[in-house]
Design an enzyme around this catalytic site. Structure first.
Site, mmCIF file in Angstrom:
data_model
loop_
_atom_site.group_PDB
_atom_site.id
_atom_site.type_symbol
_atom_site.label_atom_id
_atom_site.label_comp_id
_atom_site.label_asym_id
_atom_site.label_seq_id
_atom_site.Cartn_x
_atom_site.Cartn_y
_atom_site.Cartn_z
ATOM 1 N N ALA A 552 36.274 48.419 39.528
ATOM 2 C CA ALA A 552 37.242 49.479 39.827
ATOM 3 C C ALA A 552 38.294 49.639 38.735
ATOM 4 O O ALA A 552 38.910 50.706 38.619
ATOM 5 C CB ALA A 552 37.921 49.209 41.165
ATOM 6 N N ASP A 553 38.543 48.588 37.952
ATOM 7 C CA ASP A 553 39.623 48.651 36.966
ATOM 8 C C ASP A 553 39.408 49.704 35.890
ATOM 9 O O ASP A 553 40.270 50.571 35.688
ATOM 10 C CB ASP A 553 39.835 47.274 36.343
ATOM 11 C CG ASP A 553 40.733 46.385 37.176
ATOM 12 O OD1 ASP A 553 41.949 46.575 37.126
ATOM 13 O OD2 ASP A 553 40.212 45.503 37.880
#
Length: 794
Positions: A552-553
């Protein structure tokens, strides 16, 4: 009517599939006028499940808010669209691509023309056939996903194309910013593979810095009474021992040291698993999060749709499709002044052809005066030279957003706290902790090249005052702290807006700035579990895995960069800045739009399928010669099936009438897999993939990090760049996901040493006197050397 960030921008989308249309979707949501040009048979995604009333819900989501035009290749009427298009997005290859690009720039010299292709337009794989699985195989994540005793597993859906589309949206906005200033258009080339390879933090770095192959480590989840939980492993949580009443572990002072915690984490995890075994996911999740312990449940997509946090933030939106309205995924960001909102529905095939081609059509940019070429000098530093971005970031999402700006020429100034430096840990050169370890982290040095760095304690009055002076000369501030942090410092959006009304502020946190879970802790790996990602990554139902990274980063960071640049464009036009509120959870969910829609449309909860496909057969990953080496392939039709059988020497399978259809092959996929594996084991996966590609079968090696670093195709294309660092030495790093024809991204400087630019920024930029700077040092607001109380930590 509320103004939109990209109001007045015209986009011609001449692309099918997911990558190009996702560029168009992101720009349309931000207010651009997007004209989707399709061939006679339409975009193949129109037939992707789930279907509602004969229409694809996935197509409806991906193409919402666009105008639909149907034109064949070479139709002269396309000139009417190209004449007005500020941005052209296409997926043509070979001579067709060259002709389209030349045509677009001849008709509108200020146009930004983006070319998207799986492996780029040059290099030995430029013409390779691809499917979502084979693209994922060469994208880095595939090799280290799953059980070390089994084959690697892939995330479902069009993951690589989503990465490419996201990067493409940022690239065209950067090109548009440059064109608006100078009148100069240009071509931009983007390879899907290079886009997803740009979305790793240490994939290649652990090989170039330590010689380590990033391998599969298995599932990190623990079972509880009603499912699975995840405990983030890299940060010590003494409160966890209090919660579990494990005072013996609490009394062990060594465990509070970050490096010791990581070394002994299996012991901590075993204790946590024992405690959680008879408790529910919700019970453990909320109890831990109340104590700021980064624990998260492994959610299904049914859980995601029922999320109180997403409901409170009104993230889901009605999606019109097939004469109905279904629950559809929302957008990756919330903009305070120019809301990003999906409007209308996806066009029917050719629905707006006559309207758009009419000489009286209302083009969104009709009233805008075009900038004359040469109006401003071309920037040698990149298309974003002249912009200034202040970073108050750590870890991955915030730094990668800032690095995109820095790589394209913006002045990015990173602020670090002396007692908590910005993730100057992980992947040390040689795997060794030297005294100045904080300068030798491959993780930090990869994510922070081309930036300046200063040290400021924002909790102290002089630090706050100095920060606000920086804000007054900045275009944007990017921060990815917990939602409460900037407010607690007295530096939230109302304060920054007062200091600089034109400022754009982007805040990234795990769950966003509002809602019942706003203060909960989440890293990228936590978000893999709460988002539903982990519930579809596995070998079969109930077998759940994380990606082995923090997926997700980088998705949040690049989506954030898109939003920030769109908001800067709006501020240039209106004089008003704005605040962008982002949640890692909301930013990653669009990549799983098809899985979410499967649940909201059909009520079926998606489950893991390993490497198999619900659409094609055979599809899978097969052992090849060597240790832990694998080949990915997909057969999409009978022609490819016959070709596969010929390559593997099994004409009997090709002659079997029961295997002539996808349904027949799916029933006997285990038997077919054995036949493919018997052949693939005799060859290395590069040779096998090349043989299948020559025969017309989509195939690819599942590439480990060492293979990516030495890959001829990537190196021939110049993807890797050499960066000389005064403390860490000279290393090869992944370069850039985009290739600008006239204003290319460059390596201008190494990642900064700690506080390297203190005096340069304080005196040179802010005009502070020696006495003022001395006061910052004297009062502990700044310093030249980081202070680690318990050793290196995140």
């Amino acid at each position: 009517m509320t103004e939109r960030a990209l109001e007045g921008l015209v986009v011609a989308e001449i692309a099918t599939g997911v990558a190009g249309p996702y560029v168009g979707r992101l720009l349309a949501d931000l207010g651009a006028q997007v004209v989707k040009v399709e061939p006679r048979d339409g975009d193949p995604v129109r037939h992707e499940p789930p279907m509602v009333g004969g229409e694809s819900a996935f197509f409806a989501w991906l193409n919402r808010g666009k105008l639909g035009v149907q034109l064949e290749e070479g139709d002269p009427r396309l000139d009417r669209i190209l004449t007005h298009a500020d941005v052209v997005v296409h997926d043509r290859r070979g001579p067709a691509a060259e002709a389209l690009e030349a045509r677009a720039l001849a008709l509108r010299p200020s146009a930004v023309v983006l070319s998207l292709s799986p492996y780029g337009r040059t290099g030995e794989r430029a013409g390779w056939l691809t499917t979502p699985l084979t693209e994922y195989a060469t994208g880095g994540y595939h090799y280290f996903g799953g059980d070390p005793a089994r084959e690697p597993i892939a995330l479902p859906g069009y993951q690589v194309e989503f990465h490419a589309g996201m990067h493409g949206a940022f690239a065209v906005l950067a090109g548009y910013w440059h064109a608006e200033r100078t009148g100069e258009g240009q071509r931009i080339e983007l390879s899907h593979q290079e886009a997803i390879l740009s979305d790793h933090a240490w994939l290649t770095t652990i090989w170039t810095h330590t010689g380590q192959v990033q391998r599969r480590t298995g599932s990190a989840f623990v079972r509880c009474a009603d499912g699975f939980l995840y405990l983030f492993p890299l940060v010590p949580y003494p409160n966890l021992f209090v919660l579990m009443e494990r005072f013996d572990l609490l009394a062990d002072e060594e465990l509070q040291q970050p490096l010791v915690w990581q070394q002994r984490f299996p012991e901590v995890l075993a204790a946590f698993a024992e405690w959680a075994a008879n408790r529910t996911r919700a019970e453990v999740y909320h109890a831990c999060q109340e104590l700021r312990i980064a624990v998260s449940p492994v959610n299904t997509f049914a859980d995601v749709v029922a999320s109180p946090q997403l409901a409170a933030r009104e993230w889901f939106v009605p999606l019109p499709v097939g004469g109905q309205a279904v629950t559809g995924p929302g957008v990756p960001y919330k903009l305070s002044e120019t809301p990003c909102r999906p409007e209308g529905r996806a066009p029917h095939l050719g629905e707006h052809t006559d309207l758009v081609l009419d000489q009286n059509f209302a083009w969104a940019n009709a009233g805008r005066q075009a900038t004359v070429a040469g109006a401003a000098p071309r920037s040698p530093a990149g298309p974003l030279e002249g912009l200034r971005v202040i970073e108050v970031t750590a870890n991955w999402a915030g730094p990668i957003a800032g690095r995109h700006f820095a790589d394209l020429g913006a002045d990015v100034i990173k602020i670090e706290l002396q007692t908590k430096p910005a993730t100057r840990a992980l992947v040390y050169v040689g795997g060794d902790l030297w005294p100045e370890h904080y300068h030798r982290s491959g993780y930090f040095n990869k994510l922070n090249r081309n930036k300046r760095a200063i040290c400021l304690d924002l909790s102290k009055p002089l630090g706050k005052e100095t920060f606000l002076r920086l804000v007054r000369v900045a275009d944007a501030v990017i921060e990815n702290n917990a939602a409460r942090v900037m407010g607690n410092l007295g530096l939230d959006w109302p304060v920054l807006r007062e200091a600089n009304p034109r400022l754009v502020m982007c805040s990234m946190s795990g769950y966003g700035a509002t809602g019942p879970e706003r203060n909960y802790s989440a890293y990228g790996s936590n978000v893999e579990t709460v988002s539903g990602l982990a519930s579809v990554l596995g070998y079969g139902p109930g077998e759940y895995f994380g990606t082995g990274s923090y997926y997700a980063d980088p998705i949040t960071g690049t989506h954030g960069a898109v939003a920030v640049l769109a908001a800067i464009l709006a501020a240039r036009r209106t004089g008003r800045g704005q605040w962008i509120d982002m949640a890692l959870l909301e930013a990653v969910l669009p990549f799983f739009a098809q899985q979410l829609l499967e649940y909201t449309v059909t009520g079926r909860v998606p489950v893991p399928m390993g490497n198999r496909s619900p659409r094609w057969a055979p599809q899978g990953v097969y052992p090849s010669a060597g240790t832990d080496c694998w080949l990915a392939l997909t057969v999409r039709d009978e022609s490819e099936w016959r070709a596969l059988c010929g390559v593997i020497g099994r004409p009997d399978l090709a002659a079997d009438p029961s295997l002539a259809s996808v349904e027949g092959r799916r029933k006997k996929q285990d038997e077919i897999d054995e036949a493919i594996a018997a052949w693939s084991r005799t060859l290395d996966h590069l040779t096998a993939a090349e043989a299948l590609q020559r025969a017309g079968v989509p195939a690819a090696p599942v590439m480990a990090n060492w293979e990516i670093v030495c890959d001829n195709h990537l190196n021939d294309r110049g993807f890797f760049v050499s960066v000389r660092h005064p403390k860490a030495g000279t290393h090869q790093f992944p370069g850039f996901p985009w290739r600008f024809e006239r204003t290319p991204a460059t390596i201008r400087c190494h990642a900064p040493l700690f506080a390297e630019h203190n005096r340069e920024v304080f005196a040179g930029l802010l005009g502070m006197t020696d006495a003022e700077i001395d006061a910052l040092y004297r009062e502990g607001v700044t310093g030249d050397v980081p202070i680690y109380a318990q050793g290196p930590t995140l």
